[in-house]
Design a protein around this motif. Sequence first.
Motif, PDB file in Angstrom:
ATOM      1  N   GLU A   1       0.829  -1.209   0.000  1.00  0.00           N
ATOM      2  CA  GLU A   1       0.000   0.000   0.000  1.00  0.00           C
ATOM      3  C   GLU A   1       0.859   1.252   0.000  1.00  0.00           C
TER       4      GLU A   1
ATOM      5  N   SER B   1      -2.174  -1.223   7.979  1.00  0.00           N
ATOM      6  CA  SER B   1      -2.781  -0.898   6.697  1.00  0.00           C
ATOM      7  C   SER B   1      -3.061   0.603   6.674  1.00  0.00           C
TER       8      SER B   1
ATOM      9  N   LYS C   1      -5.931   1.111  -3.754  1.00  0.00           N
ATOM     10  CA  LYS C   1      -6.426  -0.151  -3.196  1.00  0.00           C
ATOM     11  C   LYS C   1      -7.069  -0.996  -4.283  1.00  0.00           C
ATOM     12  N   SER C   2      -7.798  -0.322  -5.170  1.00  0.00           N
ATOM     13  CA  SER C   2      -8.420  -1.089  -6.257  1.00  0.00           C
ATOM     14  C   SER C   2      -7.348  -1.605  -7.215  1.00  0.00           C
TER      15      SER C   2
ATOM     16  N   ARG D   1      -5.900  -4.663  -5.670  1.00  0.00           N
ATOM     17  CA  ARG D   1      -6.855  -5.770  -5.779  1.00  0.00           C
ATOM     18  C   ARG D   1      -6.803  -6.391  -7.172  1.00  0.00           C
ATOM     19  N   THR D   2      -6.838  -5.531  -8.196  1.00  0.00           N
ATOM     20  CA  THR D   2      -6.844  -6.082  -9.561  1.00  0.00           C
ATOM     21  C   THR D   2      -5.535  -6.808  -9.849  1.00  0.00           C
TER      22      THR D   2
ATOM     23  N   ALA E   1      -3.770  -8.414  -7.632  1.00  0.00           N
ATOM     24  CA  ALA E   1      -3.817  -9.684  -6.898  1.00  0.00           C
ATOM     25  C   ALA E   1      -4.629 -10.711  -7.664  1.00  0.00           C
ATOM     26  N   HIS E   2      -5.722 -10.240  -8.305  1.00  0.00           N
ATOM     27  CA  HIS E   2      -6.566 -11.167  -9.068  1.00  0.00           C
ATOM     28  C   HIS E   2      -5.882 -11.611 -10.349  1.00  0.00           C
TER      29      HIS E   2
END
Lengths: 416, 307
Positions: free
Chosen positions: B226, B262, B298-299, B302-303, B305-306
């Motif tokens: 982050e 975080s 953060k988004s 996330r993307t 990580a996916h």
Amino acid sequence: MKVTERHGMSGEREGGRLAENIMHFARVLRSAGLPLGPGQVLDALDAAQAGCLRTKNDFYWALHSVLVKRHEHEPLFEQAFHIFWRKPKMVEQLMQLLFQQISRPANDNKRKAAQRRLAEALFDERRPMHARREEPPGALELDVSYSFSSMEVLRKKDFEQMTVAEQLLARKAIALLHRHRRKVKTRRFAPTRQGERVDLRRTLAASVRSGGQLIDLRFKERRLREPPIVVLCDISGSMSDYSRMFLHFLHGMVSDRERMHVFVFGTRLTNITREIKRRDVDEAMEKVSGAVKDWSGGTRIGDSIRAFNYLWARRVLTQGAEVILMSDGLDRDDVAILEREMARLRRSARRVIWLNPLLRYAGFEARAAGVRAIMPHVDEFRPVHNLESLEEIAKALAHPARDLQAPSRWLAQTGG
Amino acid sequence: MTSHLPRSIDDTVGLLARGKYVADRALATVVYLALKMGRPLFLEGEAGVGKTEIAKVLAVALDRDLIRLQCYEGLDVNTAVYEWNYPAQMIDIRLAEATGVKDREQLASTLFSERFLIRRPLLQALQGIPGRSPVLLVDELDRTDEAFEAFLLEVLSDFQVTIPELGTIKASEPPIVIITSNRTREVHDALKRRCLYHWLGYPDVARELQILQARKPEASEMLAQEVVHFVHALRQQDLYKAPGVAETLDWVSALHELDSVSLDPQIINDTLGVLLKYQDDIVKMEGSEAKRLLEQIKSEIRTQAHA
């Protein structure tokens, strides 16, 4: 990986070819404007042979470390490298490409355009440039020796109302203006006959020379040096008559000062320090008009000062620099930006002097929003519309701010 | 720890990594060449990208002394190279007088001998033992004036210093020289020509993560992710001074001290002063802007990580 194909794995075996190629590569870079000498070529060969031929990437950075000495040159190097070290035939094409680029500015059309711009920028638009040449040489001499009273009139005459002939005279007078100098103390010392500080080194050397019998004190004092000056000059349409004259004034200043930076702005900021340093004033002005893209257009003072703050302030506002801002302060953009950037500018400079031709009007009041935004953030506020005011500016640079020119006076007038 | 110079670029990467310095290939190449060719290394770049750190890491990794010359306006030969010990010389003159030494030559040669010489950083750097010559760090060269630059030119081209009373002192083995500049003014080309030049920029996300892992292993994986993404998003913003790697590391330390695992908008607002050092910048990024950036990164994470 073409590099390894062309030169083999070891630099020693194919050293000759490699040396030749590096030399050609350096020549290409040189014609593209990188300042490279034979010393660098040898260094580049050394660097390449020091075990950096394994991959193209290593080779790239090895040459880069030796041949690039400025951050600005990196993109040039990158382009040249990838073209040069790819295909053998590309070299010629690249050279051609570069030469075209170099010769283009010199080609006739472009030069004529620059000259036209120069003519527009420096002389009255309605009069062609060669008109100046047609005047008999004797006439000028006669003009210079104007009677005292007519020179007096000229000194007070507004630049905007001058005829072309008078402007010419004024430019001559500007070139002759006495430059007052103000020096500030540096942290270095120079020997003097008498002073407050004892120069121990020279004292001891002298006493040894005399056999150590007597200690004859020697002195030193702080060296003096002119502080750097940074000029930000507005060249938008409303200012053009004044900024032309002012550029002539600056040219005189630049030629005998070591640390001076000149920027002009209309809709965008241009650094013209290099161009204005030419010795011949006409040549200097031609260079300047070639470098500047937005002569006599609109004005965006806030954005221009912002650009200066972000890109240049930290590089040129060092060692107690003074800033001269030449502008009418009439900004149609967001005044908040202007105010914020002026505040920042003042915090990073020793002194900010604002020259405003609008001050020529007796009834000038700080009413315009842009003017009110700049005013609190300058140390001195001066007119710049005739020869007399230029003389005053030259003096002001030599003497610290006086209350007379303090901007608070103007703010109080309209604020109350 | 070894005092051998690295033999290849890979070696150099390894050497710097042992000193917890994560260098990209470009930087390693320049460092390797500087060591191999015995040339000064001129590093330019924004503040806080690790220019000074290289010298420190090299000194430790090669087991050499680090001699640091911090530049400032008015730095002169007396503070940078050598100075005579005047009080001691004065006493010596008195002593000579008392013992009745009349020979001027003799007096001069004793007064201006090595005994009374005070060695400043540059002279110290020239007097290293072969095989163990020190690392000389000339830090923030742009802060001095042109006069000192010209002097440095002489030292760096021949690695020798001339003291009028004593003669020329030449390094038996040149020191490893690292020069840094923040580019607050342009350093003269003549000096740069003698050096290997490298512009040190901000690292990319992956490398900054590696730097964080090497330097601040205590930070959790998620916090590191982050922080690095947030700092990178900050650097995209229009700021007067973008945060450097040093600021990233400081920020992680600060967050770690505050026991946060975080990022959240509140903690960012409270600690923004660690990252941004200008009031205008802080005002610009505070509150809703920080929140927006945080959601954005953060988004992004996330993307990733996916993916």
